[in-house]
Design a protein around this motif. Structure first.
Motif, PDB file in Angstrom:
ATOM      1  N   THR A   9       0.833  -1.205   0.000  1.00 46.40           N
ATOM      2  CA  THR A   9       0.000   0.000   0.000  1.00 46.40           C
ATOM      3  C   THR A   9       0.868   1.256   0.000  1.00 46.40           C
ATOM      4  OG1 THR A   9      -1.722  -1.184   1.200  1.00 46.40           O
ATOM      5  CG2 THR A   9      -1.849   1.211   1.198  1.00 46.40           C
ATOM      6  N   ASP A  10       1.930   1.254   0.786  1.00 47.79           N
ATOM      7  CA  ASP A  10       2.832   2.400   0.832  1.00 47.79           C
ATOM      8  C   ASP A  10       3.468   2.650  -0.533  1.00 47.79           C
ATOM      9  OD1 ASP A  10       2.214   2.681   3.483  1.00 47.79           O
ATOM     10  OD2 ASP A  10       4.120   1.865   4.221  1.00 47.79           O
ATOM     11  N   ALA A  11       3.886   1.592  -1.199  1.00 46.54           N
ATOM     12  CA  ALA A  11       4.498   1.731  -2.526  1.00 46.54           C
ATOM     13  C   ALA A  11       3.491   2.277  -3.527  1.00 46.54           C
ATOM     14  CB  ALA A  11       5.033   0.392  -3.002  1.00 46.54           C
ATOM     15  N   GLN A  12       2.254   1.810  -3.449  1.00 48.14           N
ATOM     16  CA  GLN A  12       1.206   2.290  -4.356  1.00 48.14           C
ATOM     17  C   GLN A  12       0.915   3.766  -4.090  1.00 48.14           C
ATOM     18  OE1 GLN A  12      -2.476   0.191  -3.883  1.00 48.14           O
ATOM     19  NE2 GLN A  12      -3.336   0.975  -5.794  1.00 48.14           N
ATOM     20  N   LEU A  13       0.818   4.133  -2.841  1.00 48.22           N
ATOM     21  CA  LEU A  13       0.562   5.521  -2.468  1.00 48.22           C
ATOM     22  C   LEU A  13       1.701   6.427  -2.933  1.00 48.22           C
ATOM     23  CD1 LEU A  13      -1.235   7.561  -0.999  1.00 48.22           C
ATOM     24  CD2 LEU A  13      -0.028   6.969   1.105  1.00 48.22           C
ATOM     25  N   LEU A  14       2.923   5.989  -2.739  1.00 54.80           N
ATOM     26  CA  LEU A  14       4.077   6.764  -3.161  1.00 54.80           C
ATOM     27  C   LEU A  14       4.093   6.932  -4.678  1.00 54.80           C
ATOM     28  CD1 LEU A  14       6.659   8.212  -2.327  1.00 54.80           C
ATOM     29  CD2 LEU A  14       7.843   6.013  -2.488  1.00 54.80           C
ATOM     30  N   SER A  15       3.788   5.874  -5.408  1.00 62.21           N
ATOM     31  CA  SER A  15       3.746   5.933  -6.865  1.00 62.21           C
ATOM     32  C   SER A  15       2.669   6.909  -7.329  1.00 62.21           C
ATOM     33  CB  SER A  15       3.471   4.546  -7.434  1.00 62.21           C
ATOM     34  OG  SER A  15       3.313   4.610  -8.826  1.00 62.21           O
ATOM     35  N   HIS A  16       1.509   6.842  -6.703  1.00 56.45           N
ATOM     36  CA  HIS A  16       0.414   7.752  -7.052  1.00 56.45           C
ATOM     37  C   HIS A  16       0.788   9.203  -6.736  1.00 56.45           C
ATOM     38  CE1 HIS A  16      -3.667   8.918  -7.967  1.00 56.45           C
ATOM     39  NE2 HIS A  16      -3.790   9.478  -6.782  1.00 56.45           N
ATOM     40  N   SER A  17       1.417   9.422  -5.602  1.00 54.80           N
ATOM     41  CA  SER A  17       1.836  10.772  -5.219  1.00 54.80           C
ATOM     42  C   SER A  17       2.848  11.333  -6.213  1.00 54.80           C
ATOM     43  CB  SER A  17       2.455  10.758  -3.817  1.00 54.80           C
ATOM     44  OG  SER A  17       1.505  10.376  -2.865  1.00 54.80           O
ATOM     45  N   ARG A  18       3.789  10.514  -6.637  1.00 49.85           N
ATOM     46  CA  ARG A  18       4.777  10.969  -7.621  1.00 49.85           C
ATOM     47  C   ARG A  18       4.117  11.330  -8.939  1.00 49.85           C
ATOM     48  NH1 ARG A  18       9.209   6.396  -6.137  1.00 49.85           N
ATOM     49  NH2 ARG A  18      10.280   7.557  -4.507  1.00 49.85           N
ATOM     50  N   GLU A  19       3.132  10.541  -9.353  1.00 49.61           N
ATOM     51  CA  GLU A  19       2.419  10.829 -10.601  1.00 49.61           C
ATOM     52  C   GLU A  19       1.671  12.157 -10.491  1.00 49.61           C
ATOM     53  OE1 GLU A  19       1.248  10.678 -14.406  1.00 49.61           O
ATOM     54  OE2 GLU A  19       2.722   9.381 -13.447  1.00 49.61           O
ATOM     55  N   LEU A  20       1.033  12.399  -9.355  1.00 49.60           N
ATOM     56  CA  LEU A  20       0.331  13.667  -9.146  1.00 49.60           C
ATOM     57  C   LEU A  20       1.298  14.846  -9.205  1.00 49.60           C
ATOM     58  CD1 LEU A  20      -2.165  12.751  -6.287  1.00 49.60           C
ATOM     59  CD2 LEU A  20      -2.718  13.252  -8.681  1.00 49.60           C
ATOM     60  N   VAL A  21       2.464  14.693  -8.605  1.00 42.33           N
ATOM     61  CA  VAL A  21       3.462  15.763  -8.629  1.00 42.33           C
ATOM     62  C   VAL A  21       3.945  16.000 -10.062  1.00 42.33           C
ATOM     63  CG1 VAL A  21       5.798  16.405  -7.901  1.00 42.33           C
ATOM     64  CG2 VAL A  21       4.182  15.473  -6.238  1.00 42.33           C
ATOM     65  N   ARG A  22       4.184  14.927 -10.825  1.00 38.36           N
ATOM     66  CA  ARG A  22       4.595  15.075 -12.229  1.00 38.36           C
ATOM     67  C   ARG A  22       3.545  15.828 -13.034  1.00 38.36           C
ATOM     68  NH1 ARG A  22       7.337  10.074 -11.581  1.00 38.36           N
ATOM     69  NH2 ARG A  22       5.435   8.878 -11.910  1.00 38.36           N
ATOM     70  N   GLU A  23       2.283  15.463 -12.834  1.00 40.34           N
ATOM     71  CA  GLU A  23       1.193  16.141 -13.554  1.00 40.34           C
ATOM     72  C   GLU A  23       1.099  17.611 -13.147  1.00 40.34           C
ATOM     73  OE1 GLU A  23      -2.437  13.967 -13.001  1.00 40.34           O
ATOM     74  OE2 GLU A  23      -1.596  12.140 -13.862  1.00 40.34           O
ATOM     75  N   ALA A  24       1.230  17.893 -11.867  1.00 38.24           N
ATOM     76  CA  ALA A  24       1.162  19.275 -11.394  1.00 38.24           C
ATOM     77  C   ALA A  24       2.304  20.109 -11.966  1.00 38.24           C
ATOM     78  CB  ALA A  24       1.200  19.308  -9.865  1.00 38.24           C
ATOM     79  N   MET A  25       3.506  19.546 -12.008  1.00 41.08           N
ATOM     80  CA  MET A  25       4.648  20.273 -12.568  1.00 41.08           C
ATOM     81  C   MET A  25       4.452  20.526 -14.057  1.00 41.08           C
ATOM     82  SD  MET A  25       6.488  21.003 -10.031  1.00 41.08           S
ATOM     83  CE  MET A  25       7.921  21.630 -10.858  1.00 41.08           C
ATOM     84  N   ALA A  26       3.890  19.570 -14.776  1.00 39.83           N
ATOM     85  CA  ALA A  26       3.618  19.758 -16.200  1.00 39.83           C
ATOM     86  C   ALA A  26       2.599  20.877 -16.404  1.00 39.83           C
ATOM     87  CB  ALA A  26       3.121  18.453 -16.822  1.00 39.83           C
ATOM     88  N   LEU A  27       1.573  20.913 -15.574  1.00 38.57           N
ATOM     89  CA  LEU A  27       0.588  21.994 -15.662  1.00 38.57           C
ATOM     90  C   LEU A  27       1.233  23.350 -15.401  1.00 38.57           C
ATOM     91  CD1 LEU A  27      -2.489  20.411 -13.855  1.00 38.57           C
ATOM     92  CD2 LEU A  27      -2.364  21.100 -16.252  1.00 38.57           C
ATOM     93  N   LEU A  28       2.100  23.414 -14.410  1.00 39.40           N
ATOM     94  CA  LEU A  28       2.786  24.675 -14.111  1.00 39.40           C
ATOM     95  C   LEU A  28       3.658  25.125 -15.273  1.00 39.40           C
ATOM     96  CD1 LEU A  28       3.840  24.199 -10.394  1.00 39.40           C
ATOM     97  CD2 LEU A  28       2.247  25.888 -11.302  1.00 39.40           C
ATOM     98  N   ARG A  29       4.374  24.191 -15.881  1.00 44.54           N
ATOM     99  CA  ARG A  29       5.227  24.555 -17.020  1.00 44.54           C
ATOM    100  C   ARG A  29       4.390  25.055 -18.187  1.00 44.54           C
ATOM    101  NH1 ARG A  29       8.166  20.129 -15.147  1.00 44.54           N
ATOM    102  NH2 ARG A  29       7.058  18.680 -16.478  1.00 44.54           N
TER     103      ARG A  29
END
Length: 59
Positions: A9-29
């Protein structure tokens, strides 16, 4: 609520969090041109509201 470690569960949560951060950074750019234009507009408006400057070397 008591936290119980769960590696899967921790690995899944971490993976999901990283994906959200990647998407947010792409939106900012992609929104940089909007922010830059808004910042310029705000600076011009602020300059317009300032009283005219008086030259210190008046005749």
């Amino acid at each position: 609520m008591i936290y119980t470690p769960n590696a899967a569960t921790d690995a899944q949560l971490l993976s999901h969090s990283r994906e959200l951060v990647r998407e947010a950074m792409a939106l900012l750019r992609r929104s940089d041109h909007l922010v830059s234009a808004q910042r310029l507009r705000d600076e011009l408006e602020e300059e317009r509201r300032r009283p005219p400057r008086r030259d210190s070397q008046a005749s």
